[in-house]
Design an enzyme around this catalytic site. Structure first.
Site, PDB file in Angstrom:
ATOM      1  N   VAL A 154       4.625  -5.759  -1.349  1.00 27.92           N
ATOM      2  CA  VAL A 154       4.006  -4.335  -0.524  1.00 27.92           C
ATOM      3  C   VAL A 154       2.852  -4.042  -1.085  1.00 27.92           C
ATOM      4  O   VAL A 154       2.050  -3.781  -0.196  1.00 27.92           O
ATOM      5  CB  VAL A 154       5.201  -3.467  -0.626  1.00 27.92           C
ATOM      6  CG1 VAL A 154       4.897  -2.159   0.295  1.00 27.92           C
ATOM      7  CG2 VAL A 154       6.611  -3.750  -0.235  1.00 27.92           C
ATOM      8  N   TYR A 155       2.680  -3.799  -2.227  1.00 26.23           N
ATOM      9  CA  TYR A 155       1.457  -3.398  -2.911  1.00 26.23           C
ATOM     10  C   TYR A 155       0.224  -4.250  -2.555  1.00 26.23           C
ATOM     11  O   TYR A 155      -0.886  -3.899  -2.269  1.00 26.23           O
ATOM     12  CB  TYR A 155       1.722  -3.322  -4.380  1.00 26.23           C
ATOM     13  CG  TYR A 155       0.397  -2.991  -4.952  1.00 26.23           C
ATOM     14  CD1 TYR A 155       0.025  -1.396  -5.348  1.00 26.23           C
ATOM     15  CD2 TYR A 155      -0.480  -3.767  -5.956  1.00 26.23           C
ATOM     16  CE1 TYR A 155      -1.256  -1.211  -6.010  1.00 26.23           C
ATOM     17  CE2 TYR A 155      -1.650  -3.732  -6.404  1.00 26.23           C
ATOM     18  CZ  TYR A 155      -2.065  -2.254  -6.648  1.00 26.23           C
ATOM     19  OH  TYR A 155      -3.151  -1.802  -7.058  1.00 26.23           O
ATOM     20  N   GLY A 156       0.552  -5.654  -2.910  1.00 28.31           N
ATOM     21  CA  GLY A 156      -0.389  -6.723  -2.542  1.00 28.31           C
ATOM     22  C   GLY A 156      -0.910  -6.641  -1.184  1.00 28.31           C
ATOM     23  O   GLY A 156      -2.136  -6.792  -0.925  1.00 28.31           O
TER      24      GLY A 156
END
Length: 179
Positions: A154-156
């Site tokens: 999700v962050y990436g």
């Protein structure tokens, strides 16, 4: 000397950037979602560099009105904003994408993408009006093909979006006084 707004700057790399800009004689607006963190950073830096060089404001970057308040406060105190740094970010629990809580997914996406978009929107409008300025966006893991950290899907994904946004902005601002 230059005046700088740094979102997410009450700790970590944001706080370190504040310190370095202050050491170089710049004025800085410190922001974070947590009032206690903002107050502690402002108190520390005001004692070291003077009240006229530091201002702090709580800000949830997913709220356009709070983001605008950053600009308004810095412009009122410092007269202008030379540099806007979109640093605020959220990271998800290290899990495969399908196991990350839906509310956590929304928080990461809204903070990392919507927050940057709101920062760019507010900074561009203000800088175009004042006739100059620079905007910086922080990427992070996932922003290029070399790093795909497991558990941070999700962050990436959000950081890849910020890379795209930044590359697009370079083209969109080339005929403006904003970098």
């Amino acid at each position: 000397m230059k005046s700088i707004i740094i979102t997410g700057s009450s700790k970590g790399i944001g706080l370190s950037m504040c310190l370095e800009f202050l050491r170089r004689g710049c004025s800085v607006l410190i922001s974070s979602r947590k009032k206690a963190d903002v107050d502690a950073a402002v108190q520390k830096f005001s004692a070291q560099f003077g009240d006229e060089k530091v201002i702090g404001l709580t800000c949830d970057v997913t709220d356009i009105h709070q983001v605008q308040a950053l600009w308004d406060a810095a412009a009122a105190k410092f007269g202008k904003v030379d540099i806007w740094i979109n640093n605020a970010g959220a990271v998800n629990t290290t899990l495969p994408v399908w196991e990350v809580d839906p509310d956590e997914i929304k928080t990461v996406i809204n903070t990392n993408i919507v927050g940057h978009l709101f920062g760019v929107k507010v900074a561009m409008k203000g800088m175009l009006k004042q006739g100059a300025g620079q905007i910086y966006n922080f990427y992070g893991f996932g922003s290029n093909d070399d790093k795909k950290p497991g558990g941070l899907g999700v962050y990436g994904t959000t950081k890849r979006a910020i890379r795209y946004l930044t590359e697009l902005l370079v083209e969109e601002v080339k005929d403006t006084p904003v970098q």
